[in-house]
Design an enzyme around this catalytic site. Sequence first.
Site, PDB file in Angstrom:
ATOM      1  N   ASP A   1       1.933  -2.266 -13.627  1.00  0.00           N
ATOM      2  CA  ASP A   1       1.832  -1.143 -14.557  1.00  0.00           C
ATOM      3  C   ASP A   1       1.621  -1.636 -15.992  1.00  0.00           C
ATOM      4  O   ASP A   1       1.939  -2.779 -16.327  1.00  0.00           O
ATOM      5  CB  ASP A   1       3.118  -0.306 -14.530  1.00  0.00           C
ATOM      6  CG  ASP A   1       3.264   0.490 -13.246  1.00  0.00           C
ATOM      7  OD1 ASP A   1       2.432   0.312 -12.339  1.00  0.00           O
ATOM      8  OD2 ASP A   1       4.232   1.269 -13.151  1.00  0.00           O
TER       9      ASP A   1
ATOM     10  N   HIS B   1       5.035  -5.475 -13.910  1.00  0.00           N
ATOM     11  CA  HIS B   1       4.322  -5.143 -15.150  1.00  0.00           C
ATOM     12  C   HIS B   1       3.582  -6.382 -15.641  1.00  0.00           C
ATOM     13  O   HIS B   1       4.220  -7.416 -15.916  1.00  0.00           O
ATOM     14  CB  HIS B   1       5.313  -4.656 -16.222  1.00  0.00           C
ATOM     15  CG  HIS B   1       6.050  -3.410 -15.837  1.00  0.00           C
ATOM     16  ND1 HIS B   1       7.136  -3.429 -14.997  1.00  0.00           N
ATOM     17  CD2 HIS B   1       5.843  -2.108 -16.182  1.00  0.00           C
ATOM     18  CE1 HIS B   1       7.581  -2.186 -14.835  1.00  0.00           C
ATOM     19  NE2 HIS B   1       6.820  -1.365 -15.550  1.00  0.00           N
TER      20      HIS B   1
END
Length: 406
Positions: free
Chosen positions: A216, A357
């Site tokens: 993400d 991430h």
Amino acid sequence: MNKEFGDKKSFVVGLIIIFALLFLFAGIGYCYSFLPVVTLKVDNVTIRQDEEIPEFNVYAEFSGKRDVVLNRETGYKVSDLVNELNQRKGYQLSHHIDGATEGIYPLKIELESAMQDKLTKHWHNRIQYQIEDGIFEVISKYGDWDNDAFTFLDGTKASGWTNIGPDTYYFDEEGRRVEGKQEILGTTYYFDNSGKFDGEKNKVNPAKPMIAITFDDGPSKFTMQLLEQLEAYDSRATFFMVGTNVPKYPETVKKMKEIGCELGNHTTNHARLTELDIAGIQNEINVTNQAIQSVVGETATLMRPPYGAVNEVVQSAVGLPLAMWSVDTLDWELKDTEAVKKYILNMAKDGEIILLHDIHETTVQAVLQVIPELVNRGYQLVTVSEMATARGVTLENGQKYYEFRK
């Protein structure tokens, strides 16, 4: 002598010659039929894969008189020939066997030149001979084939996607393995002419374990390292990108598409969608899709809501399947390469969707080590959509998906 008498005489002479030849050939055939017959043969052998290869039983048999002399000077008889052959003299057994690979391998008896000459030239009017080659069959160590059906040693019959040793097959509703190009649950797969799944034509093997690693908030300056490592290990991941970051790293986004990664939408401003109205939600999605399309010519195929914030309004407005997660590494909080690495490896299981991430260098360094380790453990690193397809799931807009376990 008149002409008519001469013609009759020639006709009679011709008949006599014909009958004489017939009697001669019949006599030769009659005599030949009484010659001793020596047969050199090798027994067929069947083993399961990786079993010890046994000694091959090659032996000579004969019928007829065994005291027929083949060499008058030495008194060498048919019985002596049989004994010699049974001592493995006068021939070689030729074969090319792989005891680890299923198949049928010829066992071929090849006479040595000296023996060949004796049988075909010197003794041809005293003895007949014949050779019966054999076969060496290696069958599966996992079970038994019955034409295109397979039964494991415990009696279980193969069905659907099935691993038999290192190879993968698909068995239809009748329990028969399929071959060639096949449409299975809406996806095209390829199998060779022995029914083995063709890994060169198919990126994902539905019968083998798989994990979807997802990232993400990127892309970032660290993302390209991930892509290079994924490519090196023939793996893929799913990247849920923030729209404002896409224009900053166009080459990175192009690389994602080039190596088969999945392009996901993570809104334009990392917005909490449950706090927006329908127009606001759609704007967050559409702007990011436009940014992705301007770089690679296509929009995102999945959407992940920031913070996992979803309600019925969000589900109705996003216009894409919602890819959630089953493993949250908390890498954004840990920011510790070793801790993230250990957590991923401890939680790794077939069908999991792992949340990471790619904006954190500690995370990227952890995943660079995790990728080869997971591949070494036998996992396929695939995209979310690839895993859904492999598990027979059709992704629908607005629906949430957390994992795809068997």
